[in-house]
Write a protein that holds these residues in place. Structure first.
Motif, short mmCIF file in Angstrom:
data_model
loop_
_atom_site.label_atom_id
_atom_site.label_comp_id
_atom_site.label_asym_id
_atom_site.label_seq_id
_atom_site.Cartn_x
_atom_site.Cartn_y
_atom_site.Cartn_z
N GLY A 52 42.71 31.94 43.67
CA GLY A 52 42.69 31.99 45.14
C GLY A 52 43.46 30.80 45.69
N ARG A 53 42.86 30.11 46.64
CA ARG A 53 43.53 28.97 47.27
C ARG A 53 43.18 27.64 46.62
N ARG A 54 42.31 27.65 45.61
CA ARG A 54 41.86 26.40 45.01
C ARG A 54 42.32 26.26 43.57
N GLU A 55 42.46 25.01 43.18
CA GLU A 55 42.88 24.71 41.82
C GLU A 55 41.73 24.01 41.09
N TYR A 56 41.52 24.35 39.84
CA TYR A 56 40.38 23.83 39.09
C TYR A 56 40.85 23.19 37.79
N ALA A 57 40.21 22.07 37.42
CA ALA A 57 40.43 21.50 36.11
C ALA A 57 39.70 22.36 35.10
N VAL A 58 40.36 22.70 34.01
CA VAL A 58 39.73 23.54 32.98
C VAL A 58 39.87 22.85 31.63
N THR A 59 38.90 23.12 30.77
CA THR A 59 38.92 22.51 29.45
C THR A 59 38.28 23.46 28.45
N GLU A 60 38.31 23.09 27.18
CA GLU A 60 37.79 23.92 26.10
C GLU A 60 36.37 24.40 26.40
N GLY A 61 36.15 25.70 26.27
CA GLY A 61 34.82 26.26 26.50
C GLY A 61 34.63 26.83 27.89
N ASP A 62 35.60 26.63 28.79
CA ASP A 62 35.50 27.17 30.15
C ASP A 62 35.95 28.63 30.18
N MET A 63 35.30 29.38 31.08
CA MET A 63 35.73 30.74 31.34
C MET A 63 36.11 30.83 32.82
N VAL A 64 37.25 31.45 33.09
CA VAL A 64 37.73 31.61 34.46
C VAL A 64 37.69 33.09 34.81
N ALA A 65 36.99 33.41 35.90
CA ALA A 65 36.89 34.80 36.36
C ALA A 65 37.90 35.04 37.48
N CYS A 66 38.82 35.96 37.27
CA CYS A 66 39.86 36.26 38.25
C CYS A 66 39.66 37.68 38.76
N ASN A 67 39.08 37.81 39.94
CA ASN A 67 38.83 39.12 40.52
C ASN A 67 40.12 39.89 40.75
N ALA A 68 40.01 41.20 40.81
CA ALA A 68 41.15 42.03 41.18
C ALA A 68 41.62 41.64 42.58
N GLY A 69 42.94 41.54 42.75
CA GLY A 69 43.50 41.19 44.05
C GLY A 69 43.51 39.71 44.37
N THR A 70 43.06 38.87 43.43
CA THR A 70 43.02 37.42 43.66
C THR A 70 44.17 36.73 42.93
N LEU A 71 44.92 35.91 43.66
CA LEU A 71 45.99 35.14 43.04
C LEU A 71 45.42 34.18 42.00
N HIS A 72 46.10 34.07 40.87
CA HIS A 72 45.67 33.12 39.85
C HIS A 72 46.86 32.76 38.96
N GLY A 73 46.80 31.58 38.38
CA GLY A 73 47.88 31.14 37.50
C GLY A 73 47.80 29.67 37.20
N GLU A 74 48.69 29.19 36.32
CA GLU A 74 48.70 27.80 35.88
C GLU A 74 49.55 26.94 36.80
N HIS A 75 49.22 25.63 36.82
CA HIS A 75 49.99 24.67 37.60
C HIS A 75 51.36 24.46 36.94
N LEU A 76 52.41 24.44 37.75
CA LEU A 76 53.76 24.39 37.21
C LEU A 76 54.19 23.00 36.75
N THR A 77 53.68 21.96 37.40
CA THR A 77 54.21 20.61 37.14
C THR A 77 53.24 19.71 36.40
N LEU A 78 51.93 19.87 36.58
CA LEU A 78 50.97 19.01 35.90
C LEU A 78 50.84 19.41 34.43
#
Length: 279
Positions: A52-78
């Motif tokens: 969506g509109r927020r960015e989250y720090a993720v690490t080993e063992g995390d699960m990310v739920a991406c609903n249908a119709g929701t923008l999601h993806g990795e940070h391009l520069t960090l």
């Protein structure tokens, strides 16, 4: 809690593995799917992932739920060196949510599954090995995927309950600090009453007494009295004000009341205290 949706309608649409080096070299930029829910499991590494509109720090063992119709993806520069497994599902219908949505868009879509790390990691590897293959035990892939889905749903809801409890605690602590600060500025007023606090801070008397005692160990009335006695000690020690003047300044209704209250907490009368201190 059991899923509040029919698992029989859920279908596994895809199972994808992205190894660490590929993830470093080829970022999966913002995108969306209208027909599926995606679960992204971080099997190793750390990075940042936008939902969506927020960015989250993720690490080993995390699960990310991406609903249908929701923008999601990795940070391009960090920096991003995550190794991931992705499961895509359709047929998820949860009351009060759009189709193929696991949680409300207002809620945090990242949850830690570290306590299940060995189990989840093992199932993710096996799902990826079996899905789409013409093998005798390939039928296990969707069953294991649905198990991962159910575990994620459960932990997302447990996380929400915890965050709600923390939010309530923080709100109550902030309120009690505000009330304490108000008392610190107004404890000298003879007219100060519990009803003033109830009206000013829009709380019930029972809630105020319970939460204030939990925060300070005292009732509001005891806190006011002890602040007055503490200030009386300072005035008796450091000024030449008469005991009558101190009594009036601190909001005591009479000299008898002041003397009795002071003696109750300090162990001697105001006059004896001043004489003892100065001696």
């Amino acid at each position: 809690m059991e899923p509040s949706f029919d698992m029989e309608t859920v279908q596994l649409l895809d199972a994808i593995y992205v190894e660490r080096q590929f993830s470093i070299e080829h970022r999966h930029v913002l995108h969306t799917h209208t027909d599926r829910l995606e679960l992204l499991y971080i099997s190793s590494g750390t990075g940042r992932y936008q939902v969506g509109r927020r960015e989250y720090a993720v690490t080993e063992g995390d699960m990310v739920a991406c609903n249908a119709g929701t923008l999601h993806g990795e940070h391009l520069t960090l920096p991003n060196d995550i190794q991931t497994y992705c499961l895509a599902f359709s047929g998820i219908r949860i009351p009060d949510l759009p189709e193929n949505a696991l949680i409300s868009h207002k809620r945090r879509p990242v949850v830690s599954l570290k306590k299940y790390r060995e189990l989840i990691s093992g199932m993710m590897v096996r799902i990826h090995e079996l899905y789409g293959r013409n093998l005798a035990d390939s039928w296990l892939a969707p069953l294991m995927a649905k198990t991962v889905l159910a575990m994620t749903y459960y932990e997302l809801n447990e996380q929400e309950k915890t965050m709600e409890r923390v939010s309530i605690l923080q709100k109550n602590e902030t309120l009690m600090r505000d009330i304490t600060e108000y008392l610190d500025h107004n404890y000298k007023k003879e007219t100060l009453r519990m009803s003033d606090l109830i009206e000013r801070f829009h709380v019930s008397g029972s809630f105020l007494s319970h939460e204030f005692r939990k925060e300070t160990g005292l009732s509001p009335k005891q806190y006011i009295v002890l602040r007055r006695i503490g200030e009386a000690q300072s005035l008796l020690e450091n000024t030449n004000q008469s005991i009558g003047e101190i009594e009036a300044e601190l909001g005591f209704s009479s000299g008898v009341h002041f003397s009795a209250t002071f003696k109750k907490y300090v162990g001697m009368s105001p006059r004896e205290y001043r004489k003892y201190y100065r001696h």
